[in-house]
Every structure is written in C-alpha cells, then in structure tokens.
Design a protein around this motif. Structure first.
Motif, short mmCIF file in Angstrom:
data_model
loop_
_atom_site.label_atom_id
_atom_site.label_comp_id
_atom_site.label_asym_id
_atom_site.label_seq_id
_atom_site.Cartn_x
_atom_site.Cartn_y
_atom_site.Cartn_z
N ALA A 23 0.84 -1.16 -0.04
CA ALA A 23 0.21 0.02 -0.02
C ALA A 23 0.84 1.26 -0.18
N LEU A 24 1.88 1.07 0.76
CA LEU A 24 2.98 2.42 0.73
C LEU A 24 3.37 2.75 -0.58
N TRP A 25 3.92 1.58 -1.24
CA TRP A 25 4.62 1.51 -2.57
C TRP A 25 3.49 2.04 -3.52
N GLN A 26 2.33 1.72 -3.54
CA GLN A 26 1.13 2.45 -4.32
C GLN A 26 1.27 3.80 -4.27
N ARG A 27 1.11 4.16 -2.83
CA ARG A 27 1.16 5.73 -2.58
C ARG A 27 2.30 6.37 -3.15
N LEU A 28 3.43 5.89 -3.03
CA LEU A 28 4.67 6.53 -3.38
C LEU A 28 4.68 6.58 -5.22
N LEU A 29 4.34 5.57 -5.71
CA LEU A 29 4.19 5.44 -7.13
C LEU A 29 3.12 6.54 -7.64
N ASN A 30 2.22 6.75 -6.95
CA ASN A 30 1.09 7.76 -7.35
C ASN A 30 1.26 9.13 -6.96
N LYS A 31 2.38 9.42 -6.39
CA LYS A 31 2.89 10.69 -6.00
C LYS A 31 1.94 11.23 -4.95
N GLN A 32 1.34 10.35 -3.94
CA GLN A 32 0.72 10.77 -3.09
C GLN A 32 1.31 11.06 -1.37
N GLU A 33 0.73 12.01 -0.97
CA GLU A 33 1.30 12.64 0.35
C GLU A 33 0.15 11.94 1.31
N THR A 34 0.65 11.36 2.09
CA THR A 34 -0.24 10.67 3.12
C THR A 34 -0.48 11.54 4.41
N ILE A 35 0.25 12.57 4.56
CA ILE A 35 -0.09 13.57 5.59
C ILE A 35 -1.55 14.31 5.60
N GLU A 36 -2.57 14.43 6.62
CA GLU A 36 -4.02 14.85 6.25
C GLU A 36 -3.83 16.02 6.97
N THR A 37 -4.99 16.94 6.39
CA THR A 37 -5.40 18.04 7.01
C THR A 37 -6.49 17.97 8.02
N LEU A 38 -6.28 18.48 9.33
CA LEU A 38 -7.27 18.30 10.41
C LEU A 38 -8.26 19.22 10.49
N ALA A 39 -9.62 19.12 10.71
CA ALA A 39 -10.61 19.82 10.84
C ALA A 39 -10.45 20.62 12.23
N ARG A 40 -10.75 21.86 12.33
CA ARG A 40 -10.82 22.56 13.60
C ARG A 40 -11.51 21.90 14.64
N GLU A 41 -12.76 21.59 14.11
CA GLU A 41 -13.48 21.24 15.16
C GLU A 41 -13.38 19.73 15.88
N ASP A 42 -12.44 18.90 15.20
CA ASP A 42 -11.96 17.57 15.64
C ASP A 42 -11.04 17.89 16.67
N LEU A 43 -10.22 19.22 16.86
CA LEU A 43 -9.11 19.64 17.71
C LEU A 43 -9.60 20.02 19.01
N VAL A 44 -11.14 20.47 18.92
CA VAL A 44 -11.74 21.10 20.19
C VAL A 44 -11.66 20.34 21.42
N GLY A 45 -11.02 20.60 22.43
CA GLY A 45 -11.03 19.90 23.54
C GLY A 45 -9.51 18.94 23.82
N LYS A 46 -9.18 19.01 22.59
CA LYS A 46 -7.70 18.08 22.46
C LYS A 46 -6.59 19.09 22.54
N VAL A 47 -6.77 20.36 21.97
CA VAL A 47 -5.55 21.34 21.87
C VAL A 47 -6.14 22.53 22.73
N ASP A 48 -5.14 23.25 23.42
CA ASP A 48 -5.27 24.36 23.96
C ASP A 48 -5.97 25.59 23.26
N PRO A 49 -7.00 26.17 23.36
CA PRO A 49 -7.77 26.83 22.62
C PRO A 49 -6.74 28.24 22.33
N ALA A 50 -5.79 28.54 23.17
CA ALA A 50 -4.93 29.76 22.62
C ALA A 50 -4.00 29.18 21.52
N TRP A 51 -3.66 27.92 21.57
CA TRP A 51 -2.94 27.38 20.43
C TRP A 51 -3.67 27.15 19.18
#
Length: 440
Positions: A23-51
């Motif tokens: 699966a990794l090899w196919q990601r590499l061949l397809n020039k895919q980045e596996t790093i995801e962008t996180l929704a702000r609402e999914d981080l509420v309560g997990k991350v200091d609001p000031a941050w």
C-alpha cells in the motif's frame, strides 16, 4: 559483489494511510502525500484554545489509521495485558511476525535458523497519557507496567513471543535508530551470531492527530508539508509508522532459494563527536566519513550508485549539510547523474522508524527498478549547490536500469550525532529468475 552481502528476504510495515508495504509503494508511485489536514472542530477539547486559534498553529498530521488494532490472541496476550502495553510494542510485535511470514519463515527456529531481533521505538507517550495517574492501574504491579511500556523490552518480547533465540537488542540512536538496527543485524549475521534477523523500528504517538505550533527556525514545517531540497523548504513534521525487514546472509538465501528484494552490500555507522556547532547539529565530517566507509565496505564506487534515499528533513541546516557531505564523499562530477530523494516528502518524519521507511522505499525501488518521485520539488534550495554536484532531485517517478546491477544508498542521521549509511544493490539474476510470490 561484496563478500559481506546481506539479503533482504522479507519486509513488512504499517504507515500513515498505508497499512502494508505494498500500500505504501502504491502511494509512492502515485505521488501521494499521506499527511492529512485536520478539521478545527476535531481538535476542540484536545488542543489548548490559545494554540488552536494561533495563526502559526498547523492542523496537519501523519498518523496511523487505526493505531489501537492488535491481535492479542495470536500472541497469547490477554486483553488486559494488551491494553496496558504501549502501541509501539504491540505494532512492532505484529510487524515482526508479518516480516517473518513475508519471508516464508513463520517459525524459523523450527527450521534450525537462530533468529535475532534488532529495533527501537520512540518515547513512550502511551505511558504518560494513558497509564500514569490512571486509577485503573493503581493496584497493578509496577514491574508489569514497566515491562509493557519501557523501551528495554521491545525486542526481547518479540523474541519470547515468536520463540527466537538469537540476539534480541533494543537500539536507540534517535532518528537513525532503525537504520542503525539494520546495520547491527547485518553485523550479527556476518559474525555468525544468528542465521536470520529482524530489524526495524516503531514510532506511534498516543496523542493521535493533533497538529503543532510552528516555531520559526525550528525543525517543523510552517505549513505541514515537507519539501526536501526545495527552495521553499521550511522543515519537516513528525508522524507514525512501523517497519521491519527480514535479513539473511546472501549465500544462505541463494542456497534456500529465498525471494530477495535487494541486497545490503555494505553498511557503516559512526558518531560526529564534538566536531559540530551543537549537540543536535549535523556534522560535515561525520556524515562524509560514514558514507565513504559504507561504500568502501560495499566495494562500490560513487559512480556506480544510481540514487540516494537521503535523510532529507527539509530543515535549514539539515539539507545543506547532507548535500555537502554527499558531494565530499562522491567528488566533483560534470553531469548530474545520481538521483536524490526523501520519503519524508510523502509521509513525514517517522522519528525512530524513519530509517526503516527509507530502506523499504529504496529496496522496493531496486526490486521494481523504479524510483518514485520526491514530492513538492520545484527548484533547488540555492544553498545546496546542486549545479556543481553529481546529484539531481527526481521530481517525477523514473525508471532505473532494467538489466544488470542497480546500486542505491540510504542515509539516516540522528540527533546526538549517530549516523548510518547503507549501500544496496539488486539481487543476483539467479534469485530474480525465481519470480517469488510475495504479499508485503
């Protein structure tokens, strides 16, 4: 061919958005980045609001899709024991089992193969986040808790659960850990301490997808993209992953008709000592020496090497120093003929597992005779001096020679100065002709 060649006869791993090597090899061949962008609402309560509301907070992460998955029953581990165990230990055990299966040696000791285990893992955030101060574990034996979480027991647990009687050693050298583990495994095979060896590393955070606060001049990227060698590079970001390779002396692998992904023709490790600006700073002399030593051990000239899978962190000091060391080791060249790249552009920096991820990419590249692209590359970082070097960054997937020997190299450099470099080659034609069936 080096008389110290070691065959990679199996490999397994789990990576961000890629639950296997294939699966990794196919990601590499397809020039895919596996790093995801996180929704702000999914981080509420997990991350200091000031941050979270800070303009420099980067909502990007490179995590495993299901870090809690574990087949405890397969290893005769109770649910309670598994729940207490650091996920890095769980995953390393599972991936070691898969790497043996992939090599065709599910019970190597039953076949007379004394098997060693070499690996390391990142800091145990699971203990701090889930165990320490949890009233559920107030009456549990502290020694049992320690053995379920401490790094010392990572490899010996694998040896116990899989009945492996060779050396079982935890290796810890920060970012170079897993590639140093491969070197140590190769040395154990060459010295006769074992007949088969597992080597790799694990990095799994207990905090899950969180993002981070960008710090100018720090190691982490300002926007959550890692751009090795590019003029826009601003650093890396850390992620999760586990990888293991199964190693065997080449003569034994040929005799047993094993499928061979690639060969480790030579490897070397060293430390920078005090010849650098600070404890965490890279060293030109240290990196140059380890590259030259690995090539000398392999009996390979710089002009033979088609590509280098670099450490490639995209940091302000890291990339220019790495290229300076490569240029010093390879010498001047009139043409840019050797590709350089970094899997960190796809999956981020996997800390103790970063070296094994790079090795798996390099070995698959040699096996498939195809070199995946390095992502996010537009123009060279002007501090690299690529124009006066034998190196170029392959921004597109490129074929490697389809016949004859193919040579590549892999680097990993750890905070604290322990450097590792491996020289790889394609497997002998006699092995490739076997056309082994594999499912990594």
């Amino acid at each position: 061919m080096s008389d110290q060649a070691i065959a990679i006869v199996g490999m397994a791993g789990v990576f961000p958005r890629a639950n296997s090597v294939e699966a990794l090899w196919q990601r590499l061949l397809n020039k895919q980045e596996t790093i995801e962008t996180l929704a702000r609402e999914d981080l509420v309560g997990k991350v200091d609001p000031a941050w979270l509301d800070h303009p420099d907070y980067v909502r990007r992460a490179s995590c495993l899709e299901a870090p809690g998955l574990f087949d405890a029953g397969l290893f005769n581990i109770t649910p309670a024991e598994a729940e207490m165990m650091d996920p890095q230990h769980r995953w390393f055990l599972q991936i070691c089992w898969q790497a043996l299966e992939n090599a065709g040696y599910p019970e190597p000791e039953m076949r007379g193969l004394k098997t060693g285990v070499f690996g390391g893992c990142s800091i145990g955030t699971y203990f701090a986040n889930n165990i320490l101060g949890n009233p559920k574990y107030a009456d549990r034996d502290p020694v049992s808790i320690m053995m379920a979480n401490d790094k010392d027991f990572l490899c010996t647990r694998v040896a116990y659960k899989l009945n492996l009687t060779g050396p079982a050693m935890t290796i810890q050298t920060a970012c170079s850990t897993s590639l140093v583990a491969v070197h140590q495994a190769c040395q154990a095979l060459l010295s006769g301490e074992c007949d088969l060896a597992l080597a790799g590393g694990a990095s799994v955070s207990a905090y899950g997808p969180m993002g981070y606060l960008y710090t100018p001049q720090g190691i982490r990227s300002h926007d959550g993209h890692c751009r090795p060698f590019d003029h826009r590079s601003s650093g890396t970001l850390f992620g999760d992953g586990v990888g293991v390779v199964t190693l065997k002396r080449l003569e034994d692998a040929l005799s047993d008709q094993d499928y061979i992904y690639a060969l480790v023709q030579g490897s070397a490790i060293n430390n920078d000592g005090a010849s650098k600006a600070g404890y965490t700073a890279p060293s030109l002399a240290g990196q140059t020496d380890v590259i030259q030593e690995a090539m000398q051990v392999a009996g390979v000239e710089a002009c033979d090497i088609a590509f280098v899978e670099a450490h490639g962190t995209a940091t302000e000091l890291g990339d220019p120093m790495e290229l300076a060391a490569l240029k010093a080791a390879y010498g001047e060249c009139e043409s840019q003929r050797c590709a350089i790249g970094s899997i960190k552009s796809n999956i981020g920096h996997l800390d103790c597992a970063s070296g094994i991820a790079a090795l798996i990419k390099a070995a698959k590249s040699i096996e498939q005779r195809t070199l995946p692209a390095t992502l996010h590359y537009e123009q060279p970082n002007p501090r690299l001096g690529l124009e006066s070097s034998p190196f170029f960054v392959n921004a597109n997937t490129m074929p490697l020679p389809q016949t004859g020997d193919v040579f590549g190299a892999v680097s990993a450099f750890g905070f604290g100065g322990t450097n590792a470099h491996l020289v790889l080659s394609s497997s002998p034609d006699t092995s490739r002709a076997l056309g082994g069936v594999y499912d990594a």
